[in-house]
Design a protein around this motif. Structure first.
Motif, PDB file in Angstrom:
ATOM      1  N   PRO A  35       0.828  -1.207   0.000  1.00  0.00           N
ATOM      2  CA  PRO A  35       0.000   0.000   0.000  1.00  0.00           C
ATOM      3  C   PRO A  35       0.864   1.259   0.000  1.00  0.00           C
ATOM      4  CG  PRO A  35      -0.708  -1.516   1.720  1.00  0.00           C
ATOM      5  CD  PRO A  35       0.581  -2.042   1.171  1.00  0.00           C
ATOM      6  N   TYR A  36       0.342   2.319  -0.611  1.00  0.00           N
ATOM      7  CA  TYR A  36       1.079   3.580  -0.683  1.00  0.00           C
ATOM      8  C   TYR A  36       1.471   4.073   0.702  1.00  0.00           C
ATOM      9  CZ  TYR A  36       2.025   8.523  -1.303  1.00  0.00           C
ATOM     10  OH  TYR A  36       2.611   9.749  -1.260  1.00  0.00           O
ATOM     11  N   ALA A  37       0.559   3.999   1.666  1.00  0.00           N
ATOM     12  CA  ALA A  37       0.844   4.491   3.020  1.00  0.00           C
ATOM     13  C   ALA A  37       2.057   3.775   3.611  1.00  0.00           C
ATOM     14  CB  ALA A  37      -0.377   4.317   3.918  1.00  0.00           C
ATOM     15  N   LEU A  44      -2.122   3.891   7.996  1.00  0.00           N
ATOM     16  CA  LEU A  44      -3.237   4.297   7.141  1.00  0.00           C
ATOM     17  C   LEU A  44      -3.892   5.567   7.678  1.00  0.00           C
ATOM     18  CD1 LEU A  44      -5.069   3.777   4.735  1.00  0.00           C
ATOM     19  CD2 LEU A  44      -6.424   2.274   6.198  1.00  0.00           C
ATOM     20  N   ASP A  45      -4.097   5.646   8.981  1.00  0.00           N
ATOM     21  CA  ASP A  45      -4.723   6.838   9.575  1.00  0.00           C
ATOM     22  C   ASP A  45      -3.885   8.091   9.356  1.00  0.00           C
ATOM     23  OD1 ASP A  45      -6.858   5.341  10.480  1.00  0.00           O
ATOM     24  OD2 ASP A  45      -5.960   4.994  12.449  1.00  0.00           O
ATOM     25  N   GLN A  46      -2.567   7.973   9.484  1.00  0.00           N
ATOM     26  CA  GLN A  46      -1.692   9.120   9.266  1.00  0.00           C
ATOM     27  C   GLN A  46      -1.743   9.571   7.813  1.00  0.00           C
ATOM     28  OE1 GLN A  46       1.918   7.285  10.607  1.00  0.00           O
ATOM     29  NE2 GLN A  46       1.866   8.353  12.586  1.00  0.00           N
ATOM     30  N   CYS A  47      -1.746   8.627   6.894  1.00  0.00           N
ATOM     31  CA  CYS A  47      -1.790   8.959   5.478  1.00  0.00           C
ATOM     32  C   CYS A  47      -3.107   9.643   5.121  1.00  0.00           C
ATOM     33  CB  CYS A  47      -1.592   7.694   4.649  1.00  0.00           C
ATOM     34  SG  CYS A  47      -1.591   7.978   2.865  1.00  0.00           S
ATOM     35  N   TYR A  62      -6.852   6.343  -1.883  1.00  0.00           N
ATOM     36  CA  TYR A  62      -5.541   6.804  -2.346  1.00  0.00           C
ATOM     37  C   TYR A  62      -4.417   6.154  -1.531  1.00  0.00           C
ATOM     38  CZ  TYR A  62      -1.720   9.957  -3.524  1.00  0.00           C
ATOM     39  OH  TYR A  62      -0.524  10.466  -3.927  1.00  0.00           O
ATOM     40  N   CYS A  63      -4.590   6.112  -0.223  1.00  0.00           N
ATOM     41  CA  CYS A  63      -3.544   5.568   0.639  1.00  0.00           C
ATOM     42  C   CYS A  63      -3.443   4.048   0.559  1.00  0.00           C
ATOM     43  CB  CYS A  63      -3.781   5.996   2.080  1.00  0.00           C
ATOM     44  SG  CYS A  63      -3.544   7.763   2.335  1.00  0.00           S
ATOM     45  N   LEU A  64      -4.511   3.375   0.162  1.00  0.00           N
ATOM     46  CA  LEU A  64      -4.500   1.920   0.043  1.00  0.00           C
ATOM     47  C   LEU A  64      -4.105   1.432  -1.343  1.00  0.00           C
ATOM     48  CD1 LEU A  64      -7.622   0.894   2.131  1.00  0.00           C
ATOM     49  CD2 LEU A  64      -5.219   0.511   2.683  1.00  0.00           C
TER      50      LEU A  64
END
Length: 71
Positions: A35-37, A44-47, A62-64
């Motif tokens: 995943p991008y994050a 994931l939460d920060q991203c 987007y982050c996933l």
């Protein structure tokens, strides 16, 4: 005699758990994408929180999104 059976059963369970752990590590290491994050070292939460211009659902997608792993 019963103690030996309990110890053997516990050993078999421990070995099975360790083999499952190794299989999960191998699967993650051999996967071509991540995943991008994770690729930028964020949770994931920060991203999602960093994507100010996107809606919450769009930021999550987007982050996933999968991207190739860097070697």
């Amino acid at each position: 005699m019963l103690l030996n059976r309990v110890l053997v059963a516990a050993l078999v369970v421990a070995v099975a758990a360790f083999l499952l752990y190794l299989a999960a590590l191998a699967r993650a290491a051999l996967s071509p994408n991540e995943p991008y994050a994770a690729s930028i070292g964020l949770t994931l939460d920060q991203c999602v929180a960093a994507q100010d211009s996107l809606s919450a659902e769009a930021a999550r997608r987007y982050c996933l999104r999968p991207i190739p792993k860097r070697l």
